[in-house]
Scaffold this active site. Sequence first.
Site, short mmCIF file in Angstrom:
data_model
loop_
_atom_site.label_atom_id
_atom_site.label_comp_id
_atom_site.label_asym_id
_atom_site.label_seq_id
_atom_site.Cartn_x
_atom_site.Cartn_y
_atom_site.Cartn_z
CG MET A 171 -1.86 -1.13 1.37
SD MET A 171 -2.72 -1.13 2.96
CE MET A 171 -1.45 -1.87 4.01
N GLY A 203 1.53 4.00 4.92
CA GLY A 203 2.30 3.32 3.90
C GLY A 203 2.82 2.00 4.44
CB SER A 204 1.85 -0.47 5.74
OG SER A 204 0.54 -0.01 5.44
NE ARG A 205 5.33 -7.46 2.04
CZ ARG A 205 6.58 -7.88 1.97
NH1 ARG A 205 7.55 -7.03 1.70
NH2 ARG A 205 6.88 -9.15 2.16
CB ILE A 252 4.74 -5.64 7.02
CG1 ILE A 252 4.63 -7.16 7.18
CG2 ILE A 252 6.19 -5.21 7.04
CD1 ILE A 252 5.24 -7.94 6.03
#
Length: 237
Positions: free
Chosen positions: A106, A194-196, A164
């Site tokens: 993301m 902002g990540s995953r 994450i």
Amino acid sequence: MEGSDRRMDMISTVVKPIHREGWKFIPAFGIVALLLFFLWEPLGWLGLGLTVWCYYFFRDPDRVTPTRPGLFVSPADGVVSLIERAAPPPELGLGAEERTRVSVFMNVFNCHVNRAPIAGTVTKIAYRPGKFLNASLDKASEDNERNGLALRLEDGREIAVVQIAGLVARRILCEVAEGTPLATGQRFGMIRFGSRVDVYLPEGVAPLVAVGQGTIAGETVIADLASAELARQGEVR
């Protein structure tokens, strides 16, 4: 009547529900923007733009989730950044055997509300502090701050879903507890900014998405327990 419906459709495309986490930030951004207008008008417009971005970052729209049992949907809006074999995080206690991992990255413009990829019961939640590397990198799964959920499916199999943190992310929010039953596509948390999210599929289940493919949380089908299709391939066209 039709004109009124069209106006409502236009409004709904712009005005979105906001995750409650957003109300900690949106008013502050707005106040700073107002102060910047008093200092220097160009700075004020910059502050206003950042306030609008903050509003859209915390948007939490409803999604239309496919309801057939056995379908995995994307846990996040974004792009499939990695599909590879890897063992689930050891703190979840799901064993060291490798599974197919689908990673959805993301960026700061995506909706960051995370959704359950499939119906199941949360059997374990494990948080682990770590670094804040670019979440699109492979080593982010090992090194970055993360929060993992183990889900037991109706057939007894277990999967892992891992939030994450990324380069600018500084908080992982998990809104469920161990023992919570989740429906496919149900909201369970979010990550700022902002990540995953990684999904570890059961052995023998192939992903139905390709690296680089865009996803919509709660809507895009990423795998199917009933499918015999091989791992799906894709290309840019």
